[in-house]
Design a protein around this motif. Structure first.
Motif, short mmCIF file in Angstrom:
data_model
loop_
_atom_site.label_atom_id
_atom_site.label_comp_id
_atom_site.label_asym_id
_atom_site.label_seq_id
_atom_site.Cartn_x
_atom_site.Cartn_y
_atom_site.Cartn_z
N GLY A 28 0.77 -1.23 0.00
CA GLY A 28 0.00 0.00 0.00
C GLY A 28 0.81 1.28 0.00
O GLY A 28 0.25 2.37 -0.04
N ALA A 29 2.13 1.19 0.02
CA ALA A 29 2.97 2.38 0.04
C ALA A 29 3.74 2.50 -1.27
O ALA A 29 4.16 1.50 -1.86
N GLU A 30 3.95 3.72 -1.71
CA GLU A 30 4.72 3.96 -2.93
C GLU A 30 6.18 3.63 -2.71
O GLU A 30 6.79 4.06 -1.73
N ILE A 31 6.75 2.85 -3.66
CA ILE A 31 8.18 2.56 -3.57
C ILE A 31 8.94 3.10 -4.79
O ILE A 31 10.16 3.18 -4.75
N ALA A 32 8.22 3.47 -5.84
CA ALA A 32 8.87 4.02 -7.03
C ALA A 32 7.82 4.62 -7.94
O ALA A 32 6.65 4.29 -7.85
N ARG A 33 8.29 5.50 -8.82
CA ARG A 33 7.40 6.08 -9.83
C ARG A 33 8.16 6.46 -11.08
O ARG A 33 9.35 6.75 -11.03
N LEU A 34 7.44 6.45 -12.20
CA LEU A 34 7.92 6.95 -13.47
C LEU A 34 6.94 8.02 -13.93
O LEU A 34 5.73 7.84 -13.80
N VAL A 35 7.46 9.11 -14.48
CA VAL A 35 6.63 10.23 -14.91
C VAL A 35 6.95 10.58 -16.36
O VAL A 35 8.13 10.71 -16.73
N GLU A 36 5.92 10.72 -17.15
CA GLU A 36 5.99 11.17 -18.54
C GLU A 36 7.05 10.44 -19.35
O GLU A 36 6.95 9.26 -19.58
N ASP A 37 8.10 11.14 -19.78
CA ASP A 37 9.09 10.56 -20.69
C ASP A 37 9.94 9.46 -20.06
O ASP A 37 10.66 8.76 -20.76
N GLU A 38 9.89 9.31 -18.75
CA GLU A 38 10.59 8.19 -18.10
C GLU A 38 9.92 6.86 -18.44
O GLU A 38 10.54 5.81 -18.29
N ILE A 39 8.67 6.93 -18.89
CA ILE A 39 7.93 5.71 -19.22
C ILE A 39 8.32 5.29 -20.63
O ILE A 39 7.82 5.81 -21.62
N GLN A 40 9.26 4.40 -20.68
CA GLN A 40 9.74 3.78 -21.91
C GLN A 40 10.12 2.36 -21.53
O GLN A 40 10.09 2.00 -20.35
N ALA A 41 10.43 1.54 -22.48
CA ALA A 41 10.68 0.12 -22.19
C ALA A 41 11.75 -0.07 -21.13
O ALA A 41 11.58 -0.85 -20.19
N SER A 42 12.87 0.64 -21.21
CA SER A 42 13.95 0.44 -20.24
C SER A 42 13.56 0.93 -18.86
O SER A 42 13.82 0.26 -17.85
N GLY A 43 12.93 2.09 -18.77
CA GLY A 43 12.50 2.61 -17.47
C GLY A 43 11.45 1.74 -16.83
O GLY A 43 11.47 1.50 -15.63
N LEU A 44 10.54 1.24 -17.64
CA LEU A 44 9.48 0.37 -17.13
C LEU A 44 10.05 -0.95 -16.64
O LEU A 44 9.64 -1.46 -15.61
N SER A 45 11.05 -1.47 -17.35
CA SER A 45 11.69 -2.72 -16.90
C SER A 45 12.35 -2.54 -15.55
O SER A 45 12.25 -3.42 -14.68
N GLN A 46 12.99 -1.41 -15.34
CA GLN A 46 13.62 -1.14 -14.04
C GLN A 46 12.58 -1.00 -12.94
O GLN A 46 12.78 -1.48 -11.82
N LEU A 47 11.47 -0.37 -13.26
CA LEU A 47 10.39 -0.21 -12.28
C LEU A 47 9.81 -1.57 -11.90
O LEU A 47 9.55 -1.85 -10.73
N LEU A 48 9.63 -2.44 -12.89
CA LEU A 48 9.08 -3.77 -12.62
C LEU A 48 10.03 -4.61 -11.75
O LEU A 48 9.58 -5.46 -11.00
N ALA A 49 11.31 -4.33 -11.85
CA ALA A 49 12.30 -5.11 -11.10
C ALA A 49 12.39 -4.69 -9.64
O ALA A 49 12.95 -5.42 -8.82
N LYS A 50 11.83 -3.54 -9.29
CA LYS A 50 11.90 -3.07 -7.89
C LYS A 50 11.11 -4.00 -7.01
O LYS A 50 10.01 -4.40 -7.33
N ALA A 51 11.69 -4.35 -5.88
CA ALA A 51 10.99 -5.25 -4.92
C ALA A 51 10.51 -4.49 -3.72
O ALA A 51 10.90 -3.45 -3.41
#
Length: 109
Positions: free
Chosen positions: A86-109
């Motif tokens: 229920g708590a935020e651990i990471a975020r991507l905003v606007e141009d950070e949302i691309q395949a590489s940035g999204l992959s890094q976000l998905l890898a966060k535990a």
């Protein structure tokens, strides 16, 4: 888990109770360029759970008193927020949302 979409303009406080691991905040035309990547990433049986929340049309989003700006501290759309317990651990905003940035976000535990 399927990608879920909130119908219409949601209550920003109610979104805090969402069970999904990711919240994706969208506005109108500003977010079309990432729709394919979002759909590809969050659709399918083994995909992470995500909820798309519309923050209003362009004039509503641009208003300084947009409730999502206050409640979620959004500065731009699209924004993807990764939640854990229920708590935020990471975020991507606007141009950070691309395949590489999204992959890094998905890898966060």
């Amino acid at each position: 888990m399927p990608l879920r979409v909130v119908d219409g303009f949601a209550d920003p406080q109610a979104v805090k109770d969402a069970s999904e691991d990711y919240l994706i905040f969208y506005s109108s035309i500003d977010c079309r360029k990432v729709e394919g990547l979002i759909s590809q990433t969050f659709s399918g049986a083994n995909a992470p759970s995500a909820l798309i929340v519309y923050v209003g049309d362009r004039p509503q989003w641009k208003a300084n008193d947009n409730p999502f700006r206050r409640t979620w501290k959004l500065t731009g759309v699209p924004t993807i927020i990764r939640l854990k317990d229920g708590a935020e651990i990471a975020r991507l905003v606007e141009d950070e949302i691309q395949a590489s940035g999204l992959s890094q976000l998905l890898a966060k535990a």
